[in-house]
Write a protein that holds these residues in place. Structure first.
Motif, short mmCIF file in Angstrom:
data_model
loop_
_atom_site.label_atom_id
_atom_site.label_comp_id
_atom_site.label_asym_id
_atom_site.label_seq_id
_atom_site.Cartn_x
_atom_site.Cartn_y
_atom_site.Cartn_z
N GLU A 69 0.84 -1.21 0.00
CA GLU A 69 0.00 0.00 0.00
C GLU A 69 0.86 1.25 0.00
O GLU A 69 0.52 2.25 -0.63
CB GLU A 69 -0.92 -0.01 1.21
N LEU A 70 1.98 1.21 0.71
CA LEU A 70 2.89 2.37 0.72
C LEU A 70 3.46 2.63 -0.66
O LEU A 70 3.55 3.77 -1.11
CB LEU A 70 4.01 2.13 1.73
N SER A 71 3.86 1.56 -1.37
CA SER A 71 4.39 1.74 -2.74
C SER A 71 3.32 2.35 -3.64
O SER A 71 3.60 3.26 -4.43
CB SER A 71 4.84 0.38 -3.29
N THR A 72 2.08 1.85 -3.51
CA THR A 72 0.99 2.41 -4.34
C THR A 72 0.77 3.89 -4.02
O THR A 72 0.60 4.71 -4.92
CB THR A 72 -0.30 1.62 -4.08
N ALA A 73 0.78 4.22 -2.73
CA ALA A 73 0.59 5.63 -2.34
C ALA A 73 1.73 6.50 -2.86
O ALA A 73 1.51 7.63 -3.29
CB ALA A 73 0.48 5.73 -0.82
N ASN A 74 2.98 5.98 -2.82
CA ASN A 74 4.12 6.75 -3.33
C ASN A 74 3.98 7.00 -4.83
O ASN A 74 4.28 8.09 -5.34
CB ASN A 74 5.42 6.01 -3.05
N GLU A 75 3.55 5.95 -5.57
CA GLU A 75 3.37 6.15 -7.01
C GLU A 75 2.27 7.18 -7.29
O GLU A 75 2.42 8.05 -8.16
CB GLU A 75 2.99 4.81 -7.66
N SER A 76 1.18 7.12 -6.53
CA SER A 76 0.11 8.11 -6.71
C SER A 76 0.61 9.51 -6.38
O SER A 76 0.31 10.48 -7.08
CB SER A 76 -1.08 7.75 -5.81
N LEU A 77 1.41 9.61 -5.32
CA LEU A 77 1.95 10.92 -4.95
C LEU A 77 2.86 11.46 -6.04
O LEU A 77 2.83 12.65 -6.36
CB LEU A 77 2.71 10.79 -3.63
N LYS A 78 3.70 10.58 -6.65
CA LYS A 78 4.58 11.04 -7.73
C LYS A 78 3.76 11.54 -8.91
O LYS A 78 4.08 12.55 -9.53
CB LYS A 78 5.50 9.91 -8.16
N LYS A 79 2.66 10.78 -9.24
CA LYS A 79 1.82 11.24 -10.35
C LYS A 79 1.20 12.60 -10.04
O LYS A 79 1.14 13.47 -10.91
CB LYS A 79 0.70 10.21 -10.59
N VAL A 80 0.73 12.76 -8.82
CA VAL A 80 0.12 14.04 -8.44
C VAL A 80 1.16 15.16 -8.53
O VAL A 80 0.88 16.26 -8.98
CB VAL A 80 -0.48 13.94 -7.03
N GLU A 81 2.42 14.86 -8.08
CA GLU A 81 3.46 15.88 -8.14
C GLU A 81 3.76 16.27 -9.60
O GLU A 81 3.96 17.44 -9.93
CB GLU A 81 4.74 15.36 -7.48
N LYS A 82 3.78 15.22 -10.50
CA LYS A 82 4.02 15.53 -11.92
C LYS A 82 2.88 16.39 -12.48
O LYS A 82 3.11 17.36 -13.21
CB LYS A 82 4.16 14.24 -12.71
N GLU A 83 1.62 16.01 -12.13
CA GLU A 83 0.49 16.81 -12.61
C GLU A 83 0.55 18.23 -12.06
O GLU A 83 0.25 19.19 -12.75
CB GLU A 83 -0.82 16.15 -12.18
N LYS A 84 0.96 18.34 -10.80
CA LYS A 84 1.08 19.67 -10.20
C LYS A 84 2.13 20.50 -10.94
O LYS A 84 1.91 21.68 -11.23
CB LYS A 84 1.43 19.54 -8.73
N LEU A 85 3.30 19.87 -11.24
CA LEU A 85 4.36 20.59 -11.97
C LEU A 85 3.85 21.03 -13.35
O LEU A 85 4.12 22.14 -13.82
CB LEU A 85 5.59 19.71 -12.11
N ALA A 86 3.12 20.13 -14.03
CA ALA A 86 2.59 20.48 -15.35
C ALA A 86 1.62 21.65 -15.26
O ALA A 86 1.64 22.57 -16.08
CB ALA A 86 1.88 19.26 -15.97
N ILE A 87 0.77 21.61 -14.21
CA ILE A 87 -0.20 22.71 -14.04
C ILE A 87 0.53 24.01 -13.75
O ILE A 87 0.19 25.07 -14.28
CB ILE A 87 -1.17 22.35 -12.91
#
Length: 613
Positions: A62-80
């Motif tokens: 679950e921690l690995s899944t949460a980390n991957e989701s967090l990385k995706k959110v960070e990438k989306e945030k950077l793009a925004i």
């Protein structure tokens, strides 16, 4: 008779031996029964260990899944953010084009006005020329009539006639030149009219461009609002994932920090502490070496070597400090022997920017983040207090006109002799009535309060430390936030605790008041150990009320708070025993499980109580 007496004695001995034999058989049966129960308990413990390993694997996944989701959110945030920067640059470019277009329109209007004035002047001049021409034509006609009259009536000479003819020719030439000038003026008037038409067309085109740019600006503003909305939603998702990650890491997290060697520590400590370099324990493992080559390995959430700076340490807890702004209760406390660097870790040297401790850095982050969040409609109210527990007595470190501790009778609470007690509210939060609470609006006010508290805190000199903290200090910051846009309210608490150092009387050389202080410190830390042991064993009764320290820490250790412990270690070989005790205690703390952190979204009524939950 002798034979009879011997026979009777023999029979008694045989009876006693039979009774001992029966007792031995009973004890054997009891021992066999106890061995069977121990084997059964061992089997159950193995099954429980297997279930714990499976649960740990699940948490890691679950921690690995949460980390991957967090990385995706960070990438989306950077793009925004990059898209937002591009839109703002485009918006500024359009603003500059709009300004230049407006200047062009103003210039065209001024040119049009000047051309209209010029046409008006040319028309007036043409009118005057026409009037002169008509007057001169009438004069020629009058002269011609006079000439005929003179020829008829007086018969003047041909010389006079020639003169009149010359004058008439001159007037005709003047009239021709004026006609030519009239034609030139008419051409100029036509050109001016053409320029006026072109200016009108240019004005119309500029207006069309202005309307298009205005529509583009409206579209960009709408896209900017959408981007800001997406950014706000991304920030909310970040907070949710951030809290999920902290919960997966454990509600009580433990960091270990090793202070550098000092010049007066002596030599021969190069092999006392080492750091494993394997992938699993890199940055999380520490090994303590005792005399004789015995090695004691430990693993924590994070291990900081003696080379770690104050900034490196703060980066690891910055997310936990952010949770206080998000509406959670947060507690960070430092534990370790005297002289291991607890006060330096928590407070540092506020006058030196690079050596500031966790308390000033955390407060700076809270003020900076609150100013950033003000653009999203958030307004925060911050209230600070600070106390110390000295010889099982609570002292208010922010009390106005407080005397120097060295001038006070040991055991008093302050100049007024007020005795402070710890109470619990309906929610189980611990608070101290009548404690000084100060509203703070800037980091400068916090700095002054920390300086005042540092001057009021009880310190003393021992053989182990020149400036040894003789009390437990607790700094508390209550955070109340309101979002005017969403009407959302949060209530967070940040507790930063610097525990007094544990020490052995044989090493500290404490006598008199110092001996009494050392005994009180060791007793309170022993009570803290009892609480940790009870939590680790999941006992029904946890002895929180055995000391003032554990009573204050009850909401942090047994409630819904996010808690972090720093265990500070001295590197010299003479402190191996104390360091081993500290590391073992920290390992037990790291194994404890408390309640799930809960976000507080209700604003409590303003009163004089301060919660330490």
């Amino acid at each position: 008779m002798k034979e009879k007496e011997a026979r009777i004695a023999s029979e008694k001995v045989q009876g006693l031996l039979s009774e001992d034999l029966k007792k031995a058989e009973q004890e054997k049966l009891a021992a066999d029964h106890q061995i069977a129960s121990q084997k059964d308990m061992y089997k159950r413990l193995q099954e429980y260990n297997t279930s714990l390993q499976q649960y740990n694997s699940k948490l890691q996944t679950e921690l690995s899944t949460a980390n991957e989701s967090l990385k995706k959110v960070e990438k989306e945030k950077l793009a925004i953010v990059e898209n937002l920067s591009t839109l703002r640059g485009h918006y500024n470019t359009l603003q500059e084009q709009l300004t230049s277009s407006r200047a062009s329109v103003d210039e065209a209007v001024r040119l049009k006005e000047s051309l209209v004035n010029e046409v008006k002047c040319l028309r007036e001049e043409l009118h005057r020329v026409r009037e002169d021409r008509d007057r001169q034509v009438s004069e020629v006609q009058a002269l011609t009539a006079d000439l005929l009259k003179f020829r008829e009536k007086t018969g003047k000479s041909f010389m006079e006639l020639d003169n009149l003819t010359i004058k008439s020719n001159a007037l005709q030439e003047t009239c021709s030149s004026q006609l030519e000038q009239i034609r030139i003026l008419q051409h100029q008037l036509a050109a001016a009219n053409e320029k006026l038409k072109m200016a009108d067309l240019s004005t119309i085109e500029t207006k069309v461009k202005f309307d298009e740019q205005k529509r583009t600006i409206v579209e960009l503003q709408e896209r900017l609002e959408n981007a800001e909305l997406q950014l706000s939603e991304g920030e909310q998702l970040r907070k949710k994932l951030h809290n999920t990650i902290l919960e997966l890491k454990g509600n009580i997290r433990v960091f270990c920090r090793v202070r550098p060697m000092f010049s007066d520590d002596g030599s021969g400590t190069e092999t006392v502490i080492s750091y494993p370099t394997s992938t699993e324990t890199l940055g999380r493992g520490i090994e303590l070496l005792q005399s004789g080559g015995q090695k004691y390995p430990f693993t924590f959430d994070k291990v900081f070597s003696h080379e770690a700076s104050q900034q490196d340490v703060f980066v690891e807890i910055s997310q936990l400090v952010q949770s206080a702004l998000d509406g959670y209760k947060v507690c960070i406390f430092a534990y370790g022997q005297t002289g291991s660097g607890k006060t330096y870790t928590m407070l540092g040297k506020p006058d030196a920017p690079k050596q500031k401790g966790l308390i000033p850095r955390s407060l700076e982050q809270i003020f900076q983040t609150s100013q950033v969040l003000s653009a999203q409609g958030w307004k925060y109210k911050l209230q600070a207090s600070m106390l110390e527990i000295y010889n099982e007595t609570i002292r208010d470190l922010l009390l106005p006109n407080r005397s120097n501790p060295s001038d006070m009778t040991r055991g008093e609470s302050g100049v007024s002799g007020k005795q402070y007690t710890i109470k619990h509210d309906a929610n189980g939060n611990a608070y101290v009535p009548d404690l000084t609470i100060v509203d703070v609006c800037s980091i400068q006010e916090i700095t002054l309060l920390l300086e005042q508290a540092a001057q009021s805190r009880s310190v003393g000199k021992t053989l182990m430390n020149e400036q040894s903290s003789r009390s437990h200090s607790v700094f508390t910051l209550r955070i109340s936030g309101v979002n005017e846009n969403t009407e959302q309210q949060v209530q967070g608490v940040l507790n930063l605790i610097d525990l007094a150092g544990s020490e052995r009387l044989s090493r500290s050389g404490a006598t008199g008041d110092r001996l009494k202080e050392t005994q009180a410190i060791n007793k309170s830390l022993s009570c803290l150990s009892d609480v940790i042991f009870a939590l680790a064993k999941r006992e029904d009764h946890v002895p929180f009320r055995n000391s003032k320290l554990t009573t204050l820490l009850q909401p942090c250790l047994g409630g819904d708070s996010k808690t972090l412990m720093f265990v500070n270690i001295s590197p010299e070989s003479s402190s191996v025993g104390e360091s081993l005790c500290s590391l073992r205690f920290a390992a037990r703390v790291n194994a404890c499980e408390i309640g799930v952190p809960r976000r507080h979204t209700a604003i409590r009524s303003a009163d004089s109580r301060l919660s330490y939950g």
